[in-house]
Write an enzyme that holds these catalytic residues in place. Structure first.
Site, mmCIF file in Angstrom:
data_model
loop_
_atom_site.group_PDB
_atom_site.id
_atom_site.type_symbol
_atom_site.label_atom_id
_atom_site.label_comp_id
_atom_site.label_asym_id
_atom_site.label_seq_id
_atom_site.Cartn_x
_atom_site.Cartn_y
_atom_site.Cartn_z
ATOM 1 N N LYS A 1 0.823 -1.217 0.000
ATOM 2 C CA LYS A 1 0.000 0.000 0.000
ATOM 3 C C LYS A 1 0.854 1.263 0.000
ATOM 4 O O LYS A 1 0.456 2.273 -0.570
ATOM 5 C CB LYS A 1 -1.045 -0.001 1.111
ATOM 6 C CG LYS A 1 -0.502 -0.124 2.508
ATOM 7 C CD LYS A 1 -1.654 -0.242 3.493
ATOM 8 C CE LYS A 1 -1.163 -0.197 4.923
ATOM 9 N NZ LYS A 1 -0.098 -1.188 5.256
ATOM 10 N N ARG B 1 -5.785 2.635 11.503
ATOM 11 C CA ARG B 1 -5.490 1.224 11.694
ATOM 12 C C ARG B 1 -6.417 0.600 12.727
ATOM 13 O O ARG B 1 -6.299 -0.592 13.003
ATOM 14 C CB ARG B 1 -4.053 1.078 12.179
ATOM 15 C CG ARG B 1 -3.092 0.607 11.078
ATOM 16 C CD ARG B 1 -1.757 0.491 11.732
ATOM 17 N NE ARG B 1 -0.794 -0.300 11.057
ATOM 18 C CZ ARG B 1 0.172 0.202 10.281
ATOM 19 N NH1 ARG B 1 0.194 1.466 9.982
ATOM 20 N NH2 ARG B 1 1.078 -0.591 9.794
ATOM 21 N N ARG C 1 12.445 -7.544 2.326
ATOM 22 C CA ARG C 1 12.423 -6.085 2.207
ATOM 23 C C ARG C 1 13.674 -5.475 2.841
ATOM 24 O O ARG C 1 14.131 -5.937 3.885
ATOM 25 C CB ARG C 1 11.168 -5.574 2.921
ATOM 26 C CG ARG C 1 10.736 -4.216 2.483
ATOM 27 C CD ARG C 1 9.239 -4.106 2.514
ATOM 28 N NE ARG C 1 8.775 -3.693 3.846
ATOM 29 C CZ ARG C 1 7.595 -3.143 4.053
ATOM 30 N NH1 ARG C 1 6.757 -2.937 3.060
ATOM 31 N NH2 ARG C 1 7.229 -2.803 5.265
ATOM 32 N N ARG D 1 14.461 -3.816 8.474
ATOM 33 C CA ARG D 1 13.907 -3.081 9.616
ATOM 34 C C ARG D 1 13.485 -4.062 10.703
ATOM 35 O O ARG D 1 12.997 -5.146 10.398
ATOM 36 C CB ARG D 1 12.663 -2.302 9.166
ATOM 37 C CG ARG D 1 12.973 -0.951 8.645
ATOM 38 C CD ARG D 1 11.796 -0.152 8.135
ATOM 39 N NE ARG D 1 10.470 -0.660 8.365
ATOM 40 C CZ ARG D 1 9.409 -0.254 7.661
ATOM 41 N NH1 ARG D 1 9.533 0.659 6.726
ATOM 42 N NH2 ARG D 1 8.220 -0.737 7.906
ATOM 43 N N ARG E 1 2.583 -8.698 13.631
ATOM 44 C CA ARG E 1 1.893 -7.575 12.977
ATOM 45 C C ARG E 1 0.668 -8.067 12.200
ATOM 46 O O ARG E 1 -0.336 -7.372 12.124
ATOM 47 C CB ARG E 1 2.851 -6.819 12.056
ATOM 48 C CG ARG E 1 3.926 -6.082 12.824
ATOM 49 C CD ARG E 1 4.935 -5.451 11.899
ATOM 50 N NE ARG E 1 4.389 -4.316 11.184
ATOM 51 C CZ ARG E 1 4.965 -3.746 10.137
ATOM 52 N NH1 ARG E 1 6.096 -4.230 9.655
ATOM 53 N NH2 ARG E 1 4.418 -2.717 9.552
HETATM 54 P P1 AMP Z 1 3.989 1.035 8.755
HETATM 55 O O1 AMP Z 1 5.226 1.626 8.203
HETATM 56 O O2 AMP Z 1 2.737 1.735 8.301
HETATM 57 O O3 AMP Z 1 3.896 -0.445 8.524
HETATM 58 O O4 AMP Z 1 4.030 1.261 10.348
HETATM 59 C C1 AMP Z 1 5.064 0.748 11.147
HETATM 60 C C2 AMP Z 1 4.619 0.687 12.604
HETATM 61 O O5 AMP Z 1 4.273 2.013 13.053
HETATM 62 C C3 AMP Z 1 3.374 -0.147 12.886
HETATM 63 O O6 AMP Z 1 3.658 -1.526 13.024
HETATM 64 C C4 AMP Z 1 2.872 0.477 14.171
HETATM 65 O O7 AMP Z 1 3.651 0.053 15.288
HETATM 66 C C5 AMP Z 1 3.163 1.953 13.953
HETATM 67 N N1 AMP Z 1 2.015 2.628 13.319
HETATM 68 C C6 AMP Z 1 1.969 3.196 12.074
HETATM 69 N N2 AMP Z 1 0.763 3.718 11.821
HETATM 70 C C7 AMP Z 1 -0.002 3.468 12.922
HETATM 71 C C8 AMP Z 1 -1.349 3.727 13.275
HETATM 72 N N3 AMP Z 1 -2.196 4.351 12.433
HETATM 73 N N4 AMP Z 1 -1.770 3.329 14.504
HETATM 74 C C9 AMP Z 1 -0.945 2.720 15.371
HETATM 75 N N5 AMP Z 1 0.326 2.412 15.096
HETATM 76 C C10 AMP Z 1 0.810 2.777 13.879
#
Ligand code: AMP
Length: 213
Positions: A13, A88, A127, A160, A171
């Site tokens: 996404k 989320r 990744r 990461r 996750r």
């Molecule tokens: P992402 O890069 O979007 O996969 O986000 C990495 C991490 O950031 C996630 O696994 C969460 O720990 C945190 N995170 C990002 N966006 C949110 C959100 N909207 N609500 C809560 N945690 C978030």
């Protein structure tokens, strides 16, 4: 135009959100990127968020919502934005909707990039990310010109912490429990559109373009 990207972590996404942002001239807003930038800069917010991120958990709604609502007030968001990784949870979606309603605005599209869990684990372990500029690569699908080095800024590429297999499985569990209910939420609002995220990224983007026309 306000667009929300839904989909499991690693569904692609983010890649699609960047392309949408480019095509429509609107900002791409990733709460994950905002948190990572704060971690890199050693801010209090970054320290708080890291505790959750490293464990594959969601950062608490209160903190996340505050950050997002601050960001969408910026001048570059006046024509809309594409949100990647927010909302989320149902409470995050509800706060966004109620804040937009106060301005007589609404989310126009929720795009679900659909990929089965087994594909996700394979994708994420390959990744590689640049912690300096945020660019992402893949050992199989999107290789950098030189192994282990970012094409854009020349920094080192790493797996990461939150892309490690044990964290990815956590996750995915969190995704199914807390984020997947949003599919129903936006479906009821009749703005949900699903695309097959297992095909080539160019094909995924074509499907999204057809929806956003
Ligand atoms: P992402 O890069 O979007 O996969 O986000 C990495 C991490 O950031 C996630 O696994 C969460 O720990 C945190 N995170 C990002 N966006 C949110 C959100 N909207 N609500 C809560 N945690 C978030």
């Amino acid at each position: 135009m306000k667009i929300i990207m839904l989909g499991a972590p690693g569904a692609g996404k983010g890649t699609q959100a960047k392309r949408i942002a480019e095509k429509f001239g609107i900002p791409h807003i990733s709460t994950g990127d905002i948190f990572r930038a704060n971690i890199k800069n050693g801010t209090e917010l970054g320290k708080e968020a890291k505790k959750y991120m490293d464990e594959g958990k969601l950062v608490p709604d209160e903190l996340t919502v505050r950050i997002l609502l601050d960001r969408v007030k910026d001048a570059d968001c006046s024509k809309g934005y594409v949100l990647d990784g927010f909302p989320r949870t149902i409470p995050q979606a509800e706060v966004l909707d109620s804040e937009l309603a106060k301005l007589n605005e609404k989310v126009d599209y929720a795009v679900d990039v659909d990929v089965p869990d087994e594909n996700i684990v394979k994708r994420m372990s390959g990744r590689r990310a640049c912690l300096n500029c945020g660019a992402t690569y893949h050992l199989e699908y999107l290789k950098p010109a030189k192994d282990g080095v970012c094409d854009k800024c020349g920094s080192e590429l790493v797996l990461r912490d939150d892309d490690k297999p044990e964290t990815v499985n956590k996750r995915l569990k969190v995704y199914h429990e807390q984020t997947q209910p949003l599919i129903d939420y936006y479906s009821k609002k009749q703005i949900l559109h699903a695309v097959d995220g297992t095909v080539d990224p160019d094909e995924v983007f074509k499907a999204i373009e057809a929806i956003l026309k």
